[in-house]
Design a protein around this motif. Structure first.
Motif, mmCIF file in Angstrom:
data_model
loop_
_atom_site.group_PDB
_atom_site.id
_atom_site.type_symbol
_atom_site.label_atom_id
_atom_site.label_comp_id
_atom_site.label_asym_id
_atom_site.label_seq_id
_atom_site.Cartn_x
_atom_site.Cartn_y
_atom_site.Cartn_z
ATOM 1 N N TYR A 166 48.386 57.779 59.778
ATOM 2 C CA TYR A 166 47.474 56.820 59.157
ATOM 3 C C TYR A 166 47.098 57.167 57.719
ATOM 4 C CZ TYR A 166 46.334 54.103 63.374
ATOM 5 O OH TYR A 166 46.370 53.262 64.453
ATOM 6 N N THR A 167 47.583 58.259 57.187
ATOM 7 C CA THR A 167 47.125 58.707 55.865
ATOM 8 C C THR A 167 47.307 57.634 54.801
ATOM 9 O OG1 THR A 167 47.718 60.966 56.476
ATOM 10 C CG2 THR A 167 47.316 60.538 54.148
ATOM 11 N N GLU A 168 48.453 56.974 54.812
ATOM 12 C CA GLU A 168 48.758 56.002 53.761
ATOM 13 C C GLU A 168 48.005 54.687 53.923
ATOM 14 O OE1 GLU A 168 50.484 56.937 51.157
ATOM 15 O OE2 GLU A 168 50.618 58.897 52.144
ATOM 16 N N ARG A 169 47.330 54.510 55.051
ATOM 17 C CA ARG A 169 46.595 53.265 55.267
ATOM 18 C C ARG A 169 45.315 53.195 54.435
ATOM 19 N NH1 ARG A 169 47.720 50.277 59.936
ATOM 20 N NH2 ARG A 169 49.370 51.136 61.258
ATOM 21 N N PHE A 170 44.804 54.354 54.020
ATOM 22 C CA PHE A 170 43.494 54.405 53.378
ATOM 23 C C PHE A 170 43.622 54.805 51.914
ATOM 24 C CE2 PHE A 170 42.836 55.229 57.904
ATOM 25 C CZ PHE A 170 41.928 54.222 58.203
ATOM 26 N N GLU A 171 42.988 54.014 51.067
ATOM 27 C CA GLU A 171 43.010 54.283 49.627
ATOM 28 C C GLU A 171 42.292 55.586 49.310
ATOM 29 O OE1 GLU A 171 41.296 52.084 45.598
ATOM 30 O OE2 GLU A 171 41.713 50.889 47.398
ATOM 31 N N ILE A 172 41.168 55.821 49.978
ATOM 32 C CA ILE A 172 40.378 57.037 49.788
ATOM 33 C C ILE A 172 40.054 57.615 51.161
ATOM 34 C CG2 ILE A 172 38.228 58.030 48.904
ATOM 35 C CD1 ILE A 172 40.059 57.043 46.695
ATOM 36 N N ILE A 173 40.207 58.928 51.308
ATOM 37 C CA ILE A 173 39.773 59.637 52.516
ATOM 38 C C ILE A 173 38.746 60.665 52.070
ATOM 39 C CG2 ILE A 173 40.441 61.154 54.416
ATOM 40 C CD1 ILE A 173 43.274 59.889 54.189
ATOM 41 N N GLY A 174 37.491 60.424 52.414
ATOM 42 C CA GLY A 174 36.416 61.314 51.997
ATOM 43 C C GLY A 174 35.756 61.967 53.192
ATOM 44 N N GLY A 175 35.465 63.254 53.065
ATOM 45 C CA GLY A 175 34.807 63.978 54.146
ATOM 46 C C GLY A 175 33.894 65.054 53.604
ATOM 47 N N ALA A 176 33.361 65.835 54.515
ATOM 48 C CA ALA A 176 32.464 66.923 54.144
ATOM 49 C C ALA A 176 33.258 68.094 53.568
ATOM 50 C CB ALA A 176 31.675 67.377 55.368
ATOM 51 N N THR A 177 32.542 68.991 52.907
ATOM 52 C CA THR A 177 33.132 70.232 52.418
ATOM 53 C C THR A 177 32.756 71.362 53.376
ATOM 54 O OG1 THR A 177 31.181 70.563 51.034
ATOM 55 C CG2 THR A 177 33.099 69.543 49.998
ATOM 56 N N PHE A 178 33.611 72.376 53.461
ATOM 57 C CA PHE A 178 33.340 73.492 54.369
ATOM 58 C C PHE A 178 32.098 74.280 53.959
ATOM 59 C CE2 PHE A 178 37.921 73.122 55.569
ATOM 60 C CZ PHE A 178 37.721 72.952 56.931
ATOM 61 N N ASP A 179 31.759 74.269 52.653
ATOM 62 C CA ASP A 179 30.577 75.014 52.206
ATOM 63 C C ASP A 179 29.288 74.207 52.367
ATOM 64 O OD1 ASP A 179 30.618 73.144 50.167
ATOM 65 O OD2 ASP A 179 30.970 74.600 48.555
ATOM 66 N N MET A 180 29.402 72.996 52.945
ATOM 67 C CA MET A 180 28.258 72.133 53.253
ATOM 68 C C MET A 180 27.578 71.564 52.012
ATOM 69 S SD MET A 180 28.518 72.189 56.471
ATOM 70 C CE MET A 180 27.071 71.276 57.000
ATOM 71 N N SER A 181 28.203 71.687 50.837
ATOM 72 C CA SER A 181 27.613 71.088 49.638
ATOM 73 C C SER A 181 27.707 69.567 49.680
ATOM 74 C CB SER A 181 28.299 71.630 48.380
ATOM 75 O OG SER A 181 29.684 71.317 48.382
ATOM 76 N N ARG A 182 28.644 69.056 50.457
ATOM 77 C CA ARG A 182 28.746 67.619 50.720
ATOM 78 C C ARG A 182 28.904 67.472 52.225
ATOM 79 N NH1 ARG A 182 33.133 66.346 47.854
ATOM 80 N NH2 ARG A 182 34.585 66.198 49.591
ATOM 81 N N ALA A 183 27.779 67.214 52.913
ATOM 82 C CA ALA A 183 27.810 67.221 54.377
ATOM 83 C C ALA A 183 27.240 65.957 54.994
ATOM 84 C CB ALA A 183 27.064 68.441 54.913
ATOM 85 N N THR A 184 26.150 65.430 54.434
ATOM 86 C CA THR A 184 25.521 64.257 55.040
ATOM 87 C C THR A 184 26.363 63.012 54.786
ATOM 88 O OG1 THR A 184 24.243 63.661 53.071
ATOM 89 C CG2 THR A 184 23.255 65.267 54.599
ATOM 90 N N LYS A 185 26.167 61.998 55.616
ATOM 91 C CA LYS A 185 26.900 60.745 55.417
ATOM 92 C C LYS A 185 26.527 60.105 54.085
ATOM 93 C CE LYS A 185 29.585 59.441 57.569
ATOM 94 N NZ LYS A 185 30.050 58.607 58.650
ATOM 95 N N THR A 186 25.279 60.272 53.653
ATOM 96 C CA THR A 186 24.875 59.734 52.354
ATOM 97 C C THR A 186 25.704 60.345 51.231
ATOM 98 O OG1 THR A 186 22.615 59.300 53.091
ATOM 99 C CG2 THR A 186 22.962 59.531 50.720
ATOM 100 N N LEU A 187 25.872 61.662 51.246
ATOM 101 C CA LEU A 187 26.641 62.333 50.196
ATOM 102 C C LEU A 187 28.124 61.999 50.289
ATOM 103 C CD1 LEU A 187 24.930 65.855 50.135
ATOM 104 C CD2 LEU A 187 24.744 64.033 48.424
ATOM 105 N N VAL A 188 28.656 61.977 51.507
ATOM 106 C CA VAL A 188 30.080 61.658 51.674
ATOM 107 C C VAL A 188 30.359 60.227 51.229
ATOM 108 C CG1 VAL A 188 31.933 61.326 53.348
ATOM 109 C CG2 VAL A 188 30.466 63.342 53.513
ATOM 110 N N LEU A 189 29.502 59.303 51.637
ATOM 111 C CA LEU A 189 29.710 57.904 51.259
ATOM 112 C C LEU A 189 29.589 57.724 49.747
ATOM 113 C CD1 LEU A 189 30.272 55.033 52.134
ATOM 114 C CD2 LEU A 189 27.834 54.744 52.603
ATOM 115 N N GLY A 190 28.646 58.429 49.130
ATOM 116 C CA GLY A 190 28.527 58.366 47.675
ATOM 117 C C GLY A 190 29.785 58.857 46.983
#
Length: 219
Positions: A128-152
């Motif tokens: 499914y990788t090519e189906r999505f223009e952007i794939i965004g997720g959290a970072t392992f260091d938790m600097s981007r973890a909440t859905k608000t930060l990921v969605l932003g």
């Protein structure tokens, strides 16, 4: 270039992953079970509550201290990367939904609280990788973890767009609300009975096909 119909209330569809695109519960639960056994810590009775929110947040909510959480995360991630990620399947109707949205000109993206590298690995496993223009997720260091930060993070890469968030848990709805984005709550995931209503989802659906009705402005 195909564009969404004029009746569409949005032109970009951002999906959560766990509990929305795929049923990841078997792998997550197996990896959580491994983590608790590996660390010798007592597992909470209801492990399903861990599916959806960032794991660190879920562990904190259960009263584990930071050292315990670090040990649990290390054991969980090792097992999940090698085994748990692949005990996972795409929900019925999702492939047709993605195909139809794409053919109708909608832009597609992923915003997940799962670590981005892990999310990409799972989507690659599904093909499914090519189906999505952007794939965004959290970072392992938790600097981007909440859905608000990921969605932003995802929205920054999609702008300009008229987005909608598709998700199964309250944090999907709340994260969308924080960015002024409407949210479709899906019933086939891991939400409690009235969780999506309480969170304020604009639409609530029980089948993927209903999202097409919303996308075409007929619901």
């Amino acid at each position: 270039m195909t564009t969404p119909p004029s009746t569409a209330p949005f032109d970009t569809v951002i999906f959560d992953l766990d509990g929305t695109v795929s049923d990841s519960a078997p792998g997550i639960l197996a990896s959580l079970d491994h983590a608790f056994k590996e660390t010798g810590l007592t597992a909470p009775v209801n492990l399903l509550r861990f599916i959806g929110p960032p794991l660190q947040t879920a562990f904190l909510a259960e009263g584990f201290n930071l050292d315990e959480i670090e040990a649990l995360l290390a054991a969980y991630r090792e097992h999940y990367w090698e085994i748990g990620a692949f005990a996972n399947y795409v929900y019925p109707g999702i492939e047709h939904l993605l195909n139809t949205l794409a053919s109708d000109g909608f832009r597609l993206a992923i915003a997940t609280s799962k670590p981005e590298l892990t999310a990409r690995r799972i989507l690659e496993y599904f093909g499914y990788t090519e189906r999505f223009e952007i794939i965004g997720g959290a970072t392992f260091d938790m600097s981007r973890a909440t859905k608000t930060l990921v969605l932003g993070y995802v929205l920054d890469q999609l702008t300009p767009c008229r987005p909608v968030m598709i998700g199964d848990r309250y944090h999907d709805v709340e994260g969308a609300f924080d960015h002024g984005v409407p949210c479709v709550g899906v019933r086939w995931g891991y939400s409690a009975d009235d969780e999506l209503e309480q969170a304020g989802a604009k639409w609530i659906v029980t089948e993927p096909a209903e999202i097409l009705e919303i996308a075409h402005g007929v619901r």
